[in-house]
Design an enzyme around this catalytic site. Structure first.
Site, PDB file in Angstrom:
ATOM      1  N   GLY A  23       0.693  -1.290   0.073  1.00  0.00           N
ATOM      2  CA  GLY A  23       0.028  -0.091   0.012  1.00  0.00           C
ATOM      3  C   GLY A  23       0.915   1.206  -0.053  1.00  0.00           C
ATOM      4  O   GLY A  23       2.058   1.146  -0.176  1.00  0.00           O
ATOM      5  N   CYS A  24       0.201   2.389   0.398  1.00  0.00           N
ATOM      6  CA  CYS A  24       0.963   3.677   0.251  1.00  0.00           C
ATOM      7  C   CYS A  24       1.648   3.787   1.656  1.00  0.00           C
ATOM      8  O   CYS A  24       1.251   2.954   2.600  1.00  0.00           O
ATOM      9  CB  CYS A  24       0.174   4.703  -0.148  1.00  0.00           C
ATOM     10  N   MET A  25       2.440   5.014   1.843  1.00  0.00           N
ATOM     11  CA  MET A  25       2.704   5.425   3.275  1.00  0.00           C
ATOM     12  C   MET A  25       1.440   5.710   4.193  1.00  0.00           C
ATOM     13  O   MET A  25       0.475   5.994   3.797  1.00  0.00           O
ATOM     14  CB  MET A  25       3.799   6.484   3.061  1.00  0.00           C
ATOM     15  N   GLY A  28      -0.197   1.701   7.737  1.00  0.00           N
ATOM     16  CA  GLY A  28      -0.096   0.825   8.910  1.00  0.00           C
ATOM     17  C   GLY A  28       0.781  -0.393   8.588  1.00  0.00           C
ATOM     18  O   GLY A  28       0.439  -1.602   9.067  1.00  0.00           O
ATOM     19  N   LYS A  29       1.474  -0.384   7.365  1.00  0.00           N
ATOM     20  CA  LYS A  29       1.978  -1.942   6.882  1.00  0.00           C
ATOM     21  C   LYS A  29       2.940  -2.273   8.111  1.00  0.00           C
ATOM     22  O   LYS A  29       2.875  -3.337   8.329  1.00  0.00           O
ATOM     23  CB  LYS A  29       2.881  -1.322   5.815  1.00  0.00           C
ATOM     24  N   GLU A 102      10.050  -2.921   4.410  1.00  0.00           N
ATOM     25  CA  GLU A 102      10.682  -2.169   3.190  1.00  0.00           C
ATOM     26  C   GLU A 102      11.387  -2.774   2.105  1.00  0.00           C
ATOM     27  O   GLU A 102      12.348  -2.207   1.848  1.00  0.00           O
ATOM     28  CB  GLU A 102      11.433  -0.889   3.971  1.00  0.00           C
ATOM     29  N   VAL A 103      10.763  -3.749   1.543  1.00  0.00           N
ATOM     30  CA  VAL A 103      11.309  -4.641   0.610  1.00  0.00           C
ATOM     31  C   VAL A 103      11.830  -3.953  -0.867  1.00  0.00           C
ATOM     32  O   VAL A 103      12.774  -4.270  -1.554  1.00  0.00           O
ATOM     33  CB  VAL A 103      10.632  -5.884   0.312  1.00  0.00           C
ATOM     34  N   CYS A 158      -6.481   9.907   3.458  1.00  0.00           N
ATOM     35  CA  CYS A 158      -6.024  11.157   2.622  1.00  0.00           C
ATOM     36  C   CYS A 158      -5.739  12.348   3.473  1.00  0.00           C
ATOM     37  O   CYS A 158      -6.796  12.760   4.300  1.00  0.00           O
ATOM     38  CB  CYS A 158      -6.943  11.504   1.655  1.00  0.00           C
ATOM     39  N   CYS A 161      -8.082  15.359   2.236  1.00  0.00           N
ATOM     40  CA  CYS A 161      -9.921  15.301   2.314  1.00  0.00           C
ATOM     41  C   CYS A 161     -10.366  14.200   3.116  1.00  0.00           C
ATOM     42  O   CYS A 161     -11.558  14.294   3.383  1.00  0.00           O
ATOM     43  CB  CYS A 161     -10.319  15.202   0.856  1.00  0.00           C
TER      44      CYS A 161
HETATM   45  P1  TTP Z   1       6.803   3.167   4.857  1.00  0.00           P
HETATM   46  O1  TTP Z   1       7.066   2.011   6.192  1.00  0.00           O
HETATM   47  O2  TTP Z   1       5.989   2.425   3.599  1.00  0.00           O
HETATM   48  O3  TTP Z   1       6.041   4.341   5.149  1.00  0.00           O
HETATM   49  P2  TTP Z   1       5.308   4.500   6.589  1.00  0.00           P
HETATM   50  O4  TTP Z   1       5.954   3.911   7.652  1.00  0.00           O
HETATM   51  O5  TTP Z   1       4.782   5.798   6.580  1.00  0.00           O
HETATM   52  O6  TTP Z   1       3.893   3.269   6.179  1.00  0.00           O
HETATM   53  P3  TTP Z   1       3.312   2.316   7.299  1.00  0.00           P
HETATM   54  O7  TTP Z   1       2.756   2.765   8.358  1.00  0.00           O
HETATM   55  O8  TTP Z   1       2.373   1.701   6.022  1.00  0.00           O
HETATM   56  O9  TTP Z   1       4.581   1.337   7.488  1.00  0.00           O
HETATM   57  O10 TTP Z   1       8.080   3.928   4.288  1.00  0.00           O
HETATM   58  C1  TTP Z   1       8.604   4.435   3.005  1.00  0.00           C
HETATM   59  C2  TTP Z   1       9.751   4.965   3.174  1.00  0.00           C
HETATM   60  O11 TTP Z   1      10.030   4.966   1.809  1.00  0.00           O
HETATM   61  C3  TTP Z   1       9.994   6.069   3.700  1.00  0.00           C
HETATM   62  O12 TTP Z   1      11.212   6.393   4.338  1.00  0.00           O
HETATM   63  C4  TTP Z   1       9.803   7.192   2.450  1.00  0.00           C
HETATM   64  C5  TTP Z   1      10.457   6.227   1.438  1.00  0.00           C
HETATM   65  N1  TTP Z   1      10.033   6.716  -0.096  1.00  0.00           N
HETATM   66  C6  TTP Z   1      10.883   6.732  -0.905  1.00  0.00           C
HETATM   67  O13 TTP Z   1      12.004   6.593  -0.809  1.00  0.00           O
HETATM   68  N2  TTP Z   1      10.531   7.038  -2.324  1.00  0.00           N
HETATM   69  C7  TTP Z   1       9.031   7.177  -2.488  1.00  0.00           C
HETATM   70  O14 TTP Z   1       8.662   7.481  -3.605  1.00  0.00           O
HETATM   71  C8  TTP Z   1       8.277   6.988  -1.644  1.00  0.00           C
HETATM   72  C9  TTP Z   1       6.708   7.115  -1.984  1.00  0.00           C
HETATM   73  C10 TTP Z   1       8.614   6.756  -0.193  1.00  0.00           C
HETATM   74 MG    MG Z   2       6.507   1.241   7.477  1.00  0.00          MG
END
Ligand code: TTP
Ligand code: MG
Length: 205
Positions: A23-25, A28-29, A102-103, A158, A161
């Site tokens: 998913g996106c950032m 909660g991954k 973070e694969v 988001c 919004c």
């Molecule tokens: P994530 O673990 O995906 O982000 P997160 O911790 O907010 O999400 P989650 O709660 O779902 O675990 O970390 C993403 C990392 O990747 C963050 O350090 C930013 C980086 N990033 C890039 O380097 N390039 C990109 O294009 C994007 C969108 C993120």
């Molecule tokens: Mg993460």
């Protein structure tokens, strides 16, 4: 690389599989990743977690979620290093579950290694961004989406919004980053926002 015989001997159990959390950032991954690994820990399974050393947002050797949950992990800077640690740990006693956070930051060689592990009875639980800030597929996750037995695609909310978000906007000086901004830029709310398809702005070329 690694020979078949050096991988876990759990193949008799036929438990090997790939679980991808994507998913996106801000979705909660990592939170879900920690929950799944812990659950196996409680069942006395042997769990070893890895993270790319590039992600030192919270700590060098802890995987941390936004809510503050933490998990001990090996930070690795290459797939070769990950394999070396895997071999050493597996020689102590066979590993049941491998976690990789973070694969998308790992070298592409990680994908065949994950397949090898799963083929040989290891449960591999992986997280990664499906899209970069340009909304292009992120490396490794693109392949794992196809190979994994289980895919959980989490959404964020988001930041503009309140709709469900499945994209990540990179913000530089208050503006969406341009297309030619580097793909890798470790960061948090300082440089990223979760956005829905309506609020996300495609980076300018
Ligand atoms: P994530 O673990 O995906 O982000 P997160 O911790 O907010 O999400 P989650 O709660 O779902 O675990 O970390 C993403 C990392 O990747 C963050 O350090 C930013 C980086 N990033 C890039 O380097 N390039 C990109 O294009 C994007 C969108 C993120
Ligand atoms: Mg993460």
């Amino acid at each position: 690389m690694i020979r078949e015989q050096e991988v876990n001997s759990n193949s008799v159990n036929k438990l090997g599989r790939i679980e991808l959390i994507t998913g996106c950032m801000f979705a909660g991954k990592t939170e879900e990743f920690i929950r799944r690994l812990r659950r196996n820990d409680y069942a006395k399974k042997r769990v070893v977690a890895f993270k790319p050393s590039i992600d030192n947002r919270y700590s060098e050797d802890l995987i941390a979620s936004h809510s503050g949950a933490v998990l001990k992990s090996y930070p690795v800077s290459s797939v070769e290093q990950l394999i070396e640690i895997y071999k050493k740990e597996n020689a102590i006693s066979p590993i049941d579950i491998i976690g990789i956070d973070e694969v998308q930051f790992m070298d592409k060689k990680i994908v065949p290694f994950i397949e090898l592990l799963a083929n040989n009875g290891v449960i591999v639980i992986v997280t990664g961004l499906d899209k970069d800030f340009r909304s292009e597929p992120f490396q490794n996750v693109d392949k794992l989406l196809v190979l994994a037995e289980f895919v959980d695609k989490l959404t964020a909310i988001c930041h503009k919004c309140g709709n469900f978000a499945n994209r990540t906007q990179r913000i530089i000086n208050g503006e969406p980053a341009n297309w030619d901004s580097p793909i890798v830029l470790v960061g948090e709310t300082d440089s990223y926002e979760a956005r829905c398809r309506n609020c996300y702005k495609l980076p300018k070329k």
